[in-house]
Design an enzyme around this catalytic site. Sequence first.
Site, PDB file in Angstrom:
ATOM      1  N   ASP A 179       0.700  -1.187   0.340  1.00  0.00           N
ATOM      2  CA  ASP A 179       0.073  -0.007  -0.043  1.00  0.00           C
ATOM      3  C   ASP A 179       0.852   1.375   0.159  1.00  0.00           C
ATOM      4  O   ASP A 179       2.116   1.194   0.792  1.00  0.00           O
ATOM      5  CB  ASP A 179      -0.898  -0.106   1.253  1.00  0.00           C
ATOM      6  CG  ASP A 179      -1.731  -1.133   1.374  1.00  0.00           C
ATOM      7  OD1 ASP A 179      -1.602  -2.065   0.837  1.00  0.00           O
ATOM      8  OD2 ASP A 179      -2.829  -0.935   2.183  1.00  0.00           O
ATOM      9  N   ASP A 199      -0.742  -2.540  -4.471  1.00  0.00           N
ATOM     10  CA  ASP A 199      -1.815  -2.745  -3.595  1.00  0.00           C
ATOM     11  C   ASP A 199      -2.607  -1.278  -3.827  1.00  0.00           C
ATOM     12  O   ASP A 199      -2.173  -0.485  -4.944  1.00  0.00           O
ATOM     13  CB  ASP A 199      -1.381  -3.190  -2.289  1.00  0.00           C
ATOM     14  CG  ASP A 199      -2.697  -3.812  -1.576  1.00  0.00           C
ATOM     15  OD1 ASP A 199      -3.689  -3.236  -1.544  1.00  0.00           O
ATOM     16  OD2 ASP A 199      -2.553  -4.978  -1.114  1.00  0.00           O
ATOM     17  N   ASP A 200      -3.122  -1.084  -2.728  1.00  0.00           N
ATOM     18  CA  ASP A 200      -4.032   0.518  -2.595  1.00  0.00           C
ATOM     19  C   ASP A 200      -2.776   1.672  -2.915  1.00  0.00           C
ATOM     20  O   ASP A 200      -1.896   1.666  -2.177  1.00  0.00           O
ATOM     21  CB  ASP A 200      -4.818   0.669  -1.406  1.00  0.00           C
ATOM     22  CG  ASP A 200      -5.879  -0.388  -1.365  1.00  0.00           C
ATOM     23  OD1 ASP A 200      -6.705  -0.563  -2.384  1.00  0.00           O
ATOM     24  OD2 ASP A 200      -6.245  -0.996  -0.302  1.00  0.00           O
ATOM     25  N   ARG A 252     -12.326   2.714  -5.154  1.00  0.00           N
ATOM     26  CA  ARG A 252     -13.051   1.817  -4.514  1.00  0.00           C
ATOM     27  C   ARG A 252     -13.555   1.916  -3.089  1.00  0.00           C
ATOM     28  O   ARG A 252     -12.795   2.914  -2.719  1.00  0.00           O
ATOM     29  CB  ARG A 252     -12.076   0.514  -4.506  1.00  0.00           C
ATOM     30  CG  ARG A 252     -12.734  -0.751  -3.770  1.00  0.00           C
ATOM     31  CD  ARG A 252     -11.884  -1.942  -3.864  1.00  0.00           C
ATOM     32  NE  ARG A 252     -10.305  -2.001  -3.649  1.00  0.00           N
ATOM     33  CZ  ARG A 252      -9.607  -2.987  -3.293  1.00  0.00           C
ATOM     34  NH1 ARG A 252     -10.161  -4.110  -3.428  1.00  0.00           N
ATOM     35  NH2 ARG A 252      -8.502  -2.774  -3.097  1.00  0.00           N
ATOM     36  N   LYS A 254     -14.483  -0.522  -0.096  1.00  0.00           N
ATOM     37  CA  LYS A 254     -14.658  -1.764   0.716  1.00  0.00           C
ATOM     38  C   LYS A 254     -14.958  -1.853   1.830  1.00  0.00           C
ATOM     39  O   LYS A 254     -14.205  -1.494   2.766  1.00  0.00           O
ATOM     40  CB  LYS A 254     -13.236  -2.616   0.271  1.00  0.00           C
ATOM     41  CG  LYS A 254     -11.957  -1.922   0.245  1.00  0.00           C
ATOM     42  CD  LYS A 254     -10.776  -2.596   0.250  1.00  0.00           C
ATOM     43  CE  LYS A 254      -9.401  -1.798   0.237  1.00  0.00           C
ATOM     44  NZ  LYS A 254      -8.229  -2.491   0.338  1.00  0.00           N
TER      45      LYS A 254
END
Length: 362
Positions: A179, A199-200, A252, A254
């Site tokens: 991340d 990743d993010d 996104r 989540k």
Amino acid sequence: MSNILVTLLALGLASSVKGGCIGEISSLDDVPTAQTCSTVNINSFTVPPGVGFTLNLTNGATVNLNGNVLFGNMSWSGPLFTVSGDNITFNGNGNIFDGGGPFYWDGLGGNGGVEKPAPMMKIKISGTYSNVVVLNSPERAYSVSNPGPLVMRNLIVDDSQGDVPNAQSNGLPAGHNTDGFDVSTTNLVIQDSLVHNQDDCLAVNRGSNIVFTRNTCINGHGISIGSIASNVTVDGVIISNNIIIDNDQALRIKADATSIGSIVTNITYSGNIAIGMRMFGILIDQSYPDTLGVPGNGVIISDINFISPQTVIEVDSGADQIAINCGIGSCEGLWNFADLSVIGGIEGPINNFTGVEGFTQT
Ligand SMILES: *[C@@H]1O[C@H](CO)[C@@H](O)[C@H](O)[C@H]1NC(C)=O
Ligand SMILES: *[C@@H]1O[C@H](CO)[C@@H](O)[C@H](O)[C@H]1NC(C)=O
Ligand SMILES: *[C@@H]1O[C@H](CO)[C@@H](O)[C@H](O)[C@H]1NC(C)=O
Ligand SMILES: *[C@@H]1O[C@H](CO)[C@@H](O)[C@H](O)[C@H]1NC(C)=O
Ligand SMILES: *[C@@H]1O[C@H](CO)[C@@H](O)[C@H](O)[C@H]1NC(C)=O
Ligand SMILES: *[C@@H]1O[C@H](CO)[C@@H](O)[C@H](O)[C@H]1NC(C)=O
């Protein structure tokens, strides 16, 4: 002069002399003395394996990173670098913190394999933090929990070497869970920065008054709110004018399927440009860690809006333009998607929600 004035002057002089020193750090041994100074210069050095570099600064201090800092390679929990203090001016001057990622990367990130120091960088300051390059984070790069207003700008997180498999990763991309910025905080701006990872780019786990603007995100999992655990609130996030290239999805939200008692509200997107989204343009999903699995009911999501200038997202053929997967009754109100344009791809599912306004999938 009055006695009071003399006393005040003396106190002022004493404090400026005490804090007014210039601390030089060329090894961890220098830290205890240097961190009491109002100016702290960090010179190039290697931090020994298995220990962190921790700076606890005095109010108003200025830090100059004047060379590259490398961290010795050893499997342990980290973090590698921690900085705390109020009203700090942290100048990276384009220099590098090198996490030694390739030493650890095995394609598994935090899900197994060797233990990896994470986060690499723990930022607990208010003020400004700028012009720092983070190279090869073993796992998550930045965790931010600022005690007062903080602007982070002109940063680079370069985990690009983790895009390809290595000898330990069984054919998977070597970097995983890398991340860029993990954020649980209020009053934070992250701007004009670049993240190339797996990743993010941003993950907001809780907090308010967070702005993420004019950043570039390459190869990862897009700009995320979440994952949302139990009993947390995210309220007031602006995501604007970012460029997102070759990510799984652009934007996104989540929520953990098992979460209870949480709220996500007042999330505003504008002027973002995304090209080459592999799976989704927009993904709002209450079934995390599944994707479009059975959604939970414990996170109430409301007030998700796209405002001018338009956000434009280009998705790969076969990718969903937007997918929204809510538990019954847990996505609320009307969401204004009028200033969203999605190019390419196919229509995705919208489960248990009818509040999207101003946008129709083609
Ligand atoms: C930093 O030092 C101050 C005392 O100077 C102390 O009160 C504080 O707990 C320290 N903070 C951290 C994060 O170690
Ligand atoms: C930081 O600076 C601001 C503005 O100058 C000031 O209001 C605030 O009290 C300072 N915070 C600390 C902890 O010194
Ligand atoms: C740690 O290992 C990586 C990968 O082999 C290497 O790039 C890095 O320079 C090493 N770090 C140190 C401090 O030796
Ligand atoms: C969330 O809050 C509820 C009610 O206060 C409590 O029972 C539960 O243990 C909390 N869960 C977590 C994960 O904090
Ligand atoms: C939404 O969040 C913004 C900050 O991002 C804040 O200025 C605004 O007041 C919030 N709106 C509502 C209705 O709470
Ligand atoms: C609607 O939400 C419920 C849980 O609240 C879930 O069981 C159901 O699968 C959802 N419907 C769809 C079409 O996903």
